[in-house]
Design an enzyme around this catalytic site. Structure first.
Site, PDB file in Angstrom:
ATOM      1  N   PHE A   1       0.754  -1.254   0.059  1.00  0.00           N
ATOM      2  CA  PHE A   1      -0.013   0.024  -0.018  1.00  0.00           C
ATOM      3  C   PHE A   1       0.761   1.100  -0.080  1.00  0.00           C
ATOM      4  CE2 PHE A   1      -2.141   3.529   1.851  1.00  0.00           C
ATOM      5  CZ  PHE A   1      -3.703   3.492   1.114  1.00  0.00           C
TER       6      PHE A   1
ATOM      7  N   ASP B   1       9.374   2.919   1.553  1.00  0.00           N
ATOM      8  CA  ASP B   1       8.036   3.559   2.093  1.00  0.00           C
ATOM      9  C   ASP B   1       7.928   3.089   3.316  1.00  0.00           C
ATOM     10  OD1 ASP B   1       5.745   4.697   2.631  1.00  0.00           O
ATOM     11  OD2 ASP B   1       4.673   3.784   0.820  1.00  0.00           O
TER      12      ASP B   1
ATOM     13  N   LYS C   1       2.253  10.623   8.450  1.00  0.00           N
ATOM     14  CA  LYS C   1       1.874  10.007   9.591  1.00  0.00           C
ATOM     15  C   LYS C   1       2.637  10.378  10.834  1.00  0.00           C
ATOM     16  CE  LYS C   1      -0.654   5.858   7.596  1.00  0.00           C
ATOM     17  NZ  LYS C   1      -1.876   5.763   8.224  1.00  0.00           N
TER      18      LYS C   1
ATOM     19  N   THR D   1       2.226  24.479  -4.427  1.00  0.00           N
ATOM     20  CA  THR D   1       2.323  25.625  -3.658  1.00  0.00           C
ATOM     21  C   THR D   1       2.614  25.511  -2.393  1.00  0.00           C
ATOM     22  OG1 THR D   1       0.575  26.362  -5.101  1.00  0.00           O
ATOM     23  CG2 THR D   1       0.502  27.431  -2.848  1.00  0.00           C
TER      24      THR D   1
END
Lengths: 479, 479
Positions: free
Chosen positions: B199, B308, B339, B360
């Site tokens: 995931f 990851d 997280k 931005t």
């Protein structure tokens, strides 16, 4: 070392007849004040430090956000600049507005909003995002940033389109198994139709619909999705109605052709995405008639119509949403936002349920608290009226300067303070941006050779005059 | 209506011999306290209200974040629960830690970080993200969320790979023109190799590498990228070393085959992305040997190696990064996070310049302020040692319960407090989650039938005992 220049203290009769009125906003400064070149020595030192950690190619200078007030951004060398760019158009009511300073609670625990929202979440949504929902929309999904908002809006359109195709929303076993390995029918070959010159973000779905500058897209794999021409209109729009109508008709015809072609090659257009004013692509406008007809084409072909108001939303055009200028009851199926709204997200019609749209944070409720307060200020201080008034003065001023410098300036255009003007060429444009900054006015570029004006909503008429005076001086140096 | 149960007040000798020690943490509660079922009436009312505005299918209940403390989440009905799920593992040092409450400034003006950062930005980056940089990495790019972090990390890998292919970083005219219409060579047909069960987020690039549940992927167009099997190991790992090594060898062989196949079909693998522990996919572990060999395969084939750590990073495994358990000097080319780190972002090697990575907001510096304080607390309170200690106690407890309920529980596994256990079936798992919650313990599921434990770093041994007591009671009801 240069001298300190306090521009507001300089007698000014350079731009037309109006001097910059020194009306007070209680918490604001009364003019720019420059102590060094920009970037000054402290900024350069910090840029060097940060360069050891990350890419600093885009950094202009470092800021002292604590000392910044209203329309004035203060940098770390003590330079105070009138800010007509506002963090790429994302500071809605100026720096350190007292109403925002008060809202200081519940910032410490960032919840997983999709599963455990705080008690005041529905109330704050109602007070903030829902209270300004576009016509025909009563549902909203918050997200962390503009790209995530558009990505998830695209997903909502794909899911909606697939359910329509199926006639129900129960996936088949083949859907379930094929999607796990990225294959059709589970991951169908749907497309989003976008426009040349459009900018919708930089994550991979958004990027496949972004076509403003090559630098955004280079070296990143993409999707075979249709790209229509955006009308290239002549300004002022009302002086070239016939040619502009022809150009818009040409683009709309191309849109329909592309929808048919992509359906034929097995990549049906699930949605059309467009900005009410192409911002990053050069402040390109189109008429309400164009958008109405585009909306009808989307309806006719069963595609969703997604209006991306990330840059245009939040009041700078004089209406809360730029698409309100179209005068439609049912302008869109999805409207996405970010920047001035402080939180990302999208409004959507009931039938485009944000079904299966989820992630850990789903935005940040602390931003809703701020937004509720921003909206209070906008209402209490009638800021949309102010924007309309300031915008009119700004555009008139730009027209006047354009008449005065026909070889330098062209195509002044705008809605509210969401204005732009084209400069002779890229090099001159960039020189003007830097010179203006050294005189204490902060501007941004867009497109190949445009300057875009993106002040906060508290940019009053006297700020416009202050800006026009400086701009006029800078232009005189470039003529 | 049910009676209020204050579980900490109930004499407890249910789980083995240790009673839940009532050690004090000055700002915390001393145990769960339940006043209603969960969701209670106020939560239900608010869910109904929010249902008018957005999809509420995933909402468990509404929370009172002001009243929550340490390991205890308080809901809007006054129920106080021991939180072993912590906003999908994203509250690092418990709710309302006093050190965080103090950090309350500069939240009002969110800058466009890539162009106008605040003065303390390099210093705060150095104090926060850089002070915990993975081995071999001194550069970091902040982003708003986990998906954006991975999307932009993929882009950095694509750009790096293409520059390597070119031998320089100057795009050709053909690159520039073709990329504007989403075509190769400007938008090259590169791929990212990912693992079944992985995931990595839900935006379209991330989603093409996510393969944990069909529900995430259904109906969204995707890329033809290679997907390798993740080792399916037997637990405890040290009891099945031979079989596990065979399974890992099989998967590594498949990885190499896929890299060759995809190169042959003109979609070379620019990067490999993997979680140190597949979290959403069911807490699937692999051995350090597997990761070392995978890293070598990436090197051998010229692909970048992206670890990851969005879910595993931040200390829950007992080391700050889960990949530190591999014991490598040069573990990765890119490490992404979010997280528990409070901000998204990724670390990268110098040669993977985050060149042309921009948006931005580029994250939110207010989150860095919090993170610097979080790291201070982690160091001052030796929280990684505490996590190791609590994790050992937790895993021992799970082993013991697994021996006691062999038909109900299996495959207890974990590193630090990042633990999981498999339940007989999906229905029983879900019933256990709900029953535990009604007794004041908040847990999360993952994979098809696992429970994942994701407490904050302030989860002490006495919290472990408190949890095991409740869990033991709930299991007894399901045997």
């Amino acid at each position: 070392k240069r001298h300190t220049t306090d521009l507001a203290a300089v007698p000014c009769c350079r731009y037309v007849s109006k001097a910059a009125a020194k009306t007070q906003m209680e918490f604001e400064y009364d003019g720019p004040s420059m102590k060094t070149e920009v970037p000054g020595p402290r900024s350069k030192e910090l840029t060097k430090q940060l360069g050891e950690i990350q890419n600093v190619g885009a950094i202009n200078f470092f800021c002292n956000y604590e000392e910044s007030r209203g329309n004035y951004l203060v940098d770390v060398d003590g330079n105070r600049m009138l800010d007509v760019y506002t963090q790429i158009s994302s500071i809605p009511i100026g720096y350190n507005h007292p109403s925002l300073i008060k809202v200081m609670s519940a910032f410490v625990n960032r919840p997983a909003l999709g599963i455990m929202p705080p008690e005041n979440f529905p109330e704050k949504l109602a007070e903030s995002l829902l209270s300004v929902a576009p016509s025909g929309m009563s549902r909203v999904q918050t997200m962390a940033c503009g790209s995530c908002s558009n990505e998830n809006a695209y997903k909502a359109m794909f899911i909606w389109y697939r359910n329509k195709e199926r006639g129900h929303n129960i996936p088949s076993d083949e859907d379930v198994s094929s999607c796990m390995i990225n294959q059709s029918p589970g991951c169908p070959d749907f497309s989003i139709l976008s426009f040349m010159g459009g900018f919708h973000g930089r994550t991979m779905g958004c990027l496949a619909t972004t076509h403003s500058k090559a630098i955004h897209k280079l070296d990143v794999p993409s999707f075979d999705w249709p790209i229509a021409p955006f009308p290239k209109l002549k300004y002022p729009l009302e002086e070239f109605t016939r040619e502009n109508a022809q150009e818009e008709a040409r683009c709309l015809e191309e849109v329909e052709d592309l929808i048919v072609q992509w359906r034929q090659k097995g990549r049906p257009v699930a949605g059309i995405v467009i900005e009410p004013i192409q911002a990053e692509g050069g402040d390109n406008h189109a008429t309400p008639d164009f958008f109405k007809k585009l909306r009808n084409i989307a309806h006719k072909h069963g595609s969703a119509f997604h209006v991306d108001e990330v840059q245009t939303g939040g009041g700078a055009t004089g209406k809360f949403w730029a698409h309100e200028h179209w005068g439609m009851d049912d302008p869109a199926d999805i409207v996405s936002f970010s920047k001035k709204m402080l939180t990302g997200g999208f409004y959507h019609k009931d039938e485009l349920q944000a079904y299966r749209i989820f992630n850990t944070w789903m935005g940040d409720p602390s931003k809703n608290l701020f937004l509720a307060e921003v909206l209070n200020v906008i209402r209490r201080e009638n800021l949309l009226e102010e924007v309309t008034r300031s915008g009119k003065t700004l555009l008139q001023g730009l027209y006047q300067l354009q008449d005065q410098y026909p070889n330098l300036l062209s195509s002044a255009r705008g809605q509210g303070t969401f204005c732009a003007i084209d400069i002779r060429d890229d090099a001159t444009r960039n020189s003007i941006l830097l010179k203006a900054r050294d005189k204490g006015v902060l501007l941004g570029g867009c497109g190949d050779r445009s300057i875009r004006f993106r002040p906060a909503l508290v940019f009053k008429e006297y700020h416009v005059h202050m800006f026009l005076n400086v701009f006029s001086d800078v232009l005189a140096e470039h003529n």
